[in-house]
Write a protein that holds these residues in place. Structure first.
Motif, PDB file in Angstrom:
ATOM      1  N   UNK A 299      40.471  37.805  39.029  1.00  0.00           N
ATOM      2  CA  UNK A 299      41.205  36.953  37.845  1.00  0.00           C
ATOM      3  C   UNK A 299      40.882  37.429  36.487  1.00  0.00           C
ATOM      4  N   UNK A 300      41.486  37.419  35.532  1.00  0.00           N
ATOM      5  CA  UNK A 300      41.203  38.018  34.110  1.00  0.00           C
ATOM      6  C   UNK A 300      41.965  38.832  33.543  1.00  0.00           C
ATOM      7  N   UNK A 301      41.775  38.581  32.100  1.00  0.00           N
ATOM      8  CA  UNK A 301      42.757  39.248  30.899  1.00  0.00           C
ATOM      9  C   UNK A 301      42.455  40.822  31.117  1.00  0.00           C
ATOM     10  N   UNK A 302      43.508  41.606  31.473  1.00  0.00           N
ATOM     11  CA  UNK A 302      43.619  42.730  31.792  1.00  0.00           C
ATOM     12  C   UNK A 302      42.858  43.557  32.673  1.00  0.00           C
ATOM     13  N   UNK A 303      42.662  42.812  33.834  1.00  0.00           N
ATOM     14  CA  UNK A 303      41.528  43.289  34.774  1.00  0.00           C
ATOM     15  C   UNK A 303      42.560  44.408  35.608  1.00  0.00           C
ATOM     16  N   UNK A 304      43.616  43.830  36.203  1.00  0.00           N
ATOM     17  CA  UNK A 304      44.437  44.861  36.787  1.00  0.00           C
ATOM     18  C   UNK A 304      44.960  46.135  36.090  1.00  0.00           C
TER      19      UNK A 304
END
Length: 152
Positions: free
Chosen positions: A52-57
């Motif tokens: 999970x996290x901002x812009x990780x994907x």
């Protein structure tokens, strides 16, 4: 060519079109998301679950893609990174992001974000409709046909 899907926000109907295209063309398709994905059993379809996290994907896709890979995303900054790396970026609504149009898309995105942060209700995107699905399928088919022609 490999197809990457920014899968957390990609509509199911678009994923289904991509699953069929991967099987038909025998092009590897990878979904990248921060949640568990249910995908069809296929030697051409796989998934990567990131934290999970901002812009990780997004960062995972950019790290792994190579020139001429295709990324399916509605995320404008991700599309800009893909283009910068020599990849192709197509929105789930069938808009092909290019070096010629990405700067304008980034500017509009930033403008709308500044409006929202100042309290202006800009509304959200319209619901996906049949025309969007047809536009996506047509652009995808064109890109995959061009890829197959190039490989001959």
């Amino acid at each position: 060519m490999r197809i990457w899907i920014d899968a957390d926000a990609c509509p199911v109907v678009i994923k289904e079109i991509l699953y069929r295209a991967a099987e038909r063309t025998k092009i590897q398709l990878t979904l990248v998301a921060n949640q568990q994905m249910t995908i069809p059993k296929s030697s051409f379809i796989d998934s990567i679950q990131v934290h999970q996290g901002f812009d990780v994907a997004d960062n995972e896709i950019v790290k792994r893609l190579v020139a001429d890979d295709l990324v399916i995303t509605s995320d404008i900054p991700l599309a800009a990174d893909v283009i910068e790396k020599g990849g192709l970026a197509l929105s789930p609504r069938g808009e092909l992001y290019t070096a010629n149009n990405i700067k304008a898309r980034l500017s509009m995105r930033d403008f709308m974000e500044s409006l929202r942060s100042s309290g202006v209700d800009t509304g959200g995107p319209a619901a996906m409709n049949q025309s969007d699905r047809k536009s996506f399928a047509n652009h995808l088919d064109k890109l995959l046909t061009e890829h197959v022609q190039k490989d001959k």
